[in-house]
Structure formats: C-alpha cells, structure tokens
Design a protein around this motif. Structure first.
Motif, PDB file in Angstrom:
ATOM      1  N   ALA A 200       0.841  -1.199   0.000  1.00  0.00           N
ATOM      2  CA  ALA A 200       0.000   0.000   0.000  1.00  0.00           C
ATOM      3  C   ALA A 200       0.873   1.245   0.000  1.00  0.00           C
ATOM      4  N   ALA A 201       0.265   2.352  -0.431  1.00  0.00           N
ATOM      5  CA  ALA A 201       0.967   3.634  -0.428  1.00  0.00           C
ATOM      6  C   ALA A 201       1.010   4.199   0.987  1.00  0.00           C
ATOM      7  N   THR A 202       2.086   4.880   1.305  1.00  0.00           N
ATOM      8  CA  THR A 202       2.241   5.531   2.604  1.00  0.00           C
ATOM      9  C   THR A 202       1.975   7.019   2.445  1.00  0.00           C
ATOM     10  N   GLN A 203       1.019   7.547   3.188  1.00  0.00           N
ATOM     11  CA  GLN A 203       0.661   8.963   3.110  1.00  0.00           C
ATOM     12  C   GLN A 203       1.612   9.783   3.988  1.00  0.00           C
ATOM     13  N   PHE A 204       1.841  11.047   3.583  1.00  0.00           N
ATOM     14  CA  PHE A 204       2.656  11.937   4.403  1.00  0.00           C
ATOM     15  C   PHE A 204       2.161  13.367   4.262  1.00  0.00           C
ATOM     16  N   VAL A 205       2.449  14.180   5.289  1.00  0.00           N
ATOM     17  CA  VAL A 205       2.153  15.610   5.281  1.00  0.00           C
ATOM     18  C   VAL A 205       3.360  16.342   5.847  1.00  0.00           C
ATOM     19  N   PHE A 206       3.878  17.294   5.092  1.00  0.00           N
ATOM     20  CA  PHE A 206       5.006  18.114   5.543  1.00  0.00           C
ATOM     21  C   PHE A 206       4.553  19.562   5.642  1.00  0.00           C
ATOM     22  N   VAL A 207       4.984  20.250   6.711  1.00  0.00           N
ATOM     23  CA  VAL A 207       4.603  21.643   6.924  1.00  0.00           C
ATOM     24  C   VAL A 207       5.854  22.472   7.220  1.00  0.00           C
ATOM     25  N   ASP A 208       6.041  23.541   6.468  1.00  0.00           N
ATOM     26  CA  ASP A 208       7.078  24.527   6.753  1.00  0.00           C
ATOM     27  C   ASP A 208       6.396  25.717   7.422  1.00  0.00           C
ATOM     28  N   SER A 209       6.652  25.898   8.730  1.00  0.00           N
ATOM     29  CA  SER A 209       5.996  26.961   9.501  1.00  0.00           C
ATOM     30  C   SER A 209       6.862  28.196   9.668  1.00  0.00           C
ATOM     31  N   ASN A 210       8.004  28.240   9.014  1.00  0.00           N
ATOM     32  CA  ASN A 210       8.975  29.323   9.244  1.00  0.00           C
ATOM     33  C   ASN A 210       9.143  30.250   8.052  1.00  0.00           C
ATOM     34  N   VAL A 211       8.146  30.332   7.199  1.00  0.00           N
ATOM     35  CA  VAL A 211       8.236  31.207   6.022  1.00  0.00           C
ATOM     36  C   VAL A 211       7.859  32.626   6.443  1.00  0.00           C
ATOM     37  N   VAL A 212       8.825  33.544   6.408  1.00  0.00           N
ATOM     38  CA  VAL A 212       8.587  34.941   6.769  1.00  0.00           C
ATOM     39  C   VAL A 212       9.140  35.822   5.652  1.00  0.00           C
ATOM     40  N   VAL A 213       8.296  36.694   5.100  1.00  0.00           N
ATOM     41  CA  VAL A 213       8.682  37.578   3.997  1.00  0.00           C
ATOM     42  C   VAL A 213       8.177  38.980   4.294  1.00  0.00           C
ATOM     43  N   PRO A 214       8.715  40.004   3.623  1.00  0.00           N
ATOM     44  CA  PRO A 214       8.216  41.372   3.836  1.00  0.00           C
ATOM     45  C   PRO A 214       6.740  41.502   3.469  1.00  0.00           C
ATOM     46  N   GLU A 215       6.065  42.393   4.170  1.00  0.00           N
ATOM     47  CA  GLU A 215       4.648  42.646   3.877  1.00  0.00           C
ATOM     48  C   GLU A 215       4.484  43.088   2.425  1.00  0.00           C
ATOM     49  N   PRO A 216       3.651  42.425   1.640  1.00  0.00           N
ATOM     50  CA  PRO A 216       3.485  42.810   0.232  1.00  0.00           C
ATOM     51  C   PRO A 216       2.779  44.146   0.087  1.00  0.00           C
ATOM     52  N   THR A 217       3.133  44.871  -0.947  1.00  0.00           N
ATOM     53  CA  THR A 217       2.454  46.126  -1.279  1.00  0.00           C
ATOM     54  C   THR A 217       1.445  45.936  -2.395  1.00  0.00           C
ATOM     55  N   ALA A 218       1.421  44.735  -2.976  1.00  0.00           N
ATOM     56  CA  ALA A 218       0.449  44.371  -4.003  1.00  0.00           C
ATOM     57  C   ALA A 218       0.267  42.862  -3.950  1.00  0.00           C
ATOM     58  N   ARG A 219      -0.752  42.394  -4.628  1.00  0.00           N
ATOM     59  CA  ARG A 219      -1.040  40.958  -4.613  1.00  0.00           C
ATOM     60  C   ARG A 219      -0.248  40.263  -5.724  1.00  0.00           C
ATOM     61  N   ASP A 220       1.087  40.289  -5.594  1.00  0.00           N
ATOM     62  CA  ASP A 220       1.939  39.787  -6.674  1.00  0.00           C
ATOM     63  C   ASP A 220       3.058  38.883  -6.167  1.00  0.00           C
ATOM     64  N   TYR A 221       2.873  38.235  -5.000  1.00  0.00           N
ATOM     65  CA  TYR A 221       3.833  37.243  -4.531  1.00  0.00           C
ATOM     66  C   TYR A 221       3.458  35.882  -5.114  1.00  0.00           C
ATOM     67  N   GLN A 222       4.464  34.999  -5.236  1.00  0.00           N
ATOM     68  CA  GLN A 222       4.225  33.647  -5.711  1.00  0.00           C
ATOM     69  C   GLN A 222       4.981  32.665  -4.825  1.00  0.00           C
ATOM     70  N   ALA A 223       4.283  31.674  -4.299  1.00  0.00           N
ATOM     71  CA  ALA A 223       4.892  30.649  -3.449  1.00  0.00           C
ATOM     72  C   ALA A 223       4.996  29.343  -4.234  1.00  0.00           C
TER      73      ALA A 223
END
Length: 251
Positions: A200-223
């Motif tokens: 059977a397939a093994t499920q996984f979930v990974f979370v990066d909780s440390n992403v910090v970037v400058p406050e955007p001045t427009a809706r033009d960021y891409q993750a």
C-alpha cells in the motif's frame, strides 16, 4: 362654417399638447441612456467605474497561492547497482580507455525503453525502490509588524517500487516565495518518512511553519513547493592522508 373652423383649431391644439406630454414623459424616463445633451443627467445614475485600487484590508487578507513547478511533483529512489566489474588486464592506457568507451556505449545501447530511447542506468524504472508524489498543497498567512508569515503544507504519498525494501525515505522538499525574479525565501528540507508496507501507499504531510517575507504592497507574490533533486550533495569520501613510512626494525 365658423363652427368647423373653431373645431379644427381645437383638435390641432389637443394634438400638439398630447405630443408635448408624450415627449416629456419619454425624457423623464431616460436615465441618461438617451441623453443627447438636451437634458441633465439623472442624479441617481451610478458613477463611471474608476481604476481598481487594493485596500489595506485586502492586503492584510492576502495569502499567495502555492504552485508546483514543472517536474517537481515526483521523486524516485533507485537501487544502486551491485554488479562487480571484471578485472582488467594490464594493457596500454590508450587502448584501455578506448575499450571502456566501447563497453559503455554497448551497455547504453542494450538498455532501451519502450520508446526506443536509451535508459539512463541511474534512472532505470526497474530499479525504483520508492516513488513519491505530491498530491496537494495549501497555505495559511498572518500579517504583523510589516511582515507576512506563512505556513505552507505539502501532502503526498509514497508508493513501493519493483526494488522495494522497508526503510526510511528522505525526500528533498523545497519551499520558496518570490516577488517577480526576487527570491524572498527559499529553504530545502530533507524530509524523512518511514515506509514498511509493500502492498500500500504511505501517506505523508510536511509543513514549513517558518516562512517569513516582507509585507506585500500588491497581490503579486508567488509561493512554490516541490521536490528539488538538483542541490549538490557533499562528497562522503574523506581526504586520504599520507601514509607514514615505517621505521626499519632494529635488532
């Protein structure tokens, strides 16, 4: 004859009055649609649309979408070859190099896939131990002190391959945030998952909780999220030290 003349003028006056009332009624029902410059605009008509502007409240609620780059949704782990190489006879160095090149070309020609193309020995499908894939991505954002903090989650599964062996799979998962060509955040995570079930397939979930970037001045960021196998790995070979000469034994 006098009565006829008066009646004729009376009928003509009524017709003219009716036309003027009809025209006034048409103009009063016109909300600026049929305005030819002869009447004023309706004060209740909506104003013309203006250029859209992003409000501060909209930016505080903004959370960039997470996407997968092409070729980063899958990661395969292959078994290393264990076939011992035959010992070579001592021959001329040039002839030895030519023989090696000929042998490698023959081996590559012998291994062809269904499309007739040579199979890379390092990526032979018959030697896959595990095949991991990312099936979903999501994110959560908070805004404070001129910065935007993100939690980016990656969900996926690991499927046993033809060379399955129970063990730990280390997957190189990269999380990145960009503003145009500017990289605001980029981190490679060697995420490990234990795989024991060959059926059977093994499920996984990974979370990066440390992403910090400058406050955007427009809706033009891409993750971005995905597997990154192009990171150079440090060599495990240790530098060989010089051997010390043994002192001759003294009787």
């Amino acid at each position: 004859m006098a009565f006829y003349s008066v009646n004729r003028r009376f009928v003509a006056g009524l017709a003219l009055t009716g036309f003027m009332l009809a025209a006034a009624g048409c103009q009063s029902s016109d909300n600026g649609i049929l305005n030819f410059g002869l009447t004023k605009k309706d004060p209740v008509a909506p104003p013309p649309p203006q250029d859209p502007k992003i409000l501060a409240s909209q930016l505080r609620a903004y959370c960039p979408k997470v996407t997968l780059r092409d070729g980063t949704a899958y990661f395969n782990t292959y078994a290393k070859g264990t076939t011992a190489k035959p010992k070579k006879k001592k021959v001329d160095a040039a002839a030895d190099a030519a023989a090696d090149a000929e042998a490698e070309a023959a081996a590559a020609a012998a291994q062809t896939g269904p499309n007739g193309q040579p199979i890379d020995p390092a990526h032979d499908p018959s030697k896959i131990i595990y095949q991991a894939s990312i099936t979903d991505v999501t994110r959560d954002c908070t805004h404070a002190n001129g910065q935007m903090s993100m939690k980016i989650a990656v969900a996926g599964k690991i499927v046993p391959g033809p060379m399955f062996a129970p063990g730990t799979v280390t997957m190189p998962i990269r999380i990145a945030v960009q503003h145009g060509d500017e990289v605001l955040y980029s981190q490679l995570h060697p995420y490990q998952v234990q795989v024991t079930d060959p059926s059977a397939a093994t499920q996984f979930v990974f979370v990066d909780s440390n992403v910090v970037v400058p406050e955007p001045t427009a809706r033009d960021y891409q993750a971005y999220a995905g597997y990154d196998e192009n990171t150079p790995v440090a060599s495990a070979d240790k530098p060989k030290g010089k051997r010390k000469k043994r002192a001759p034994a003294t009787n």
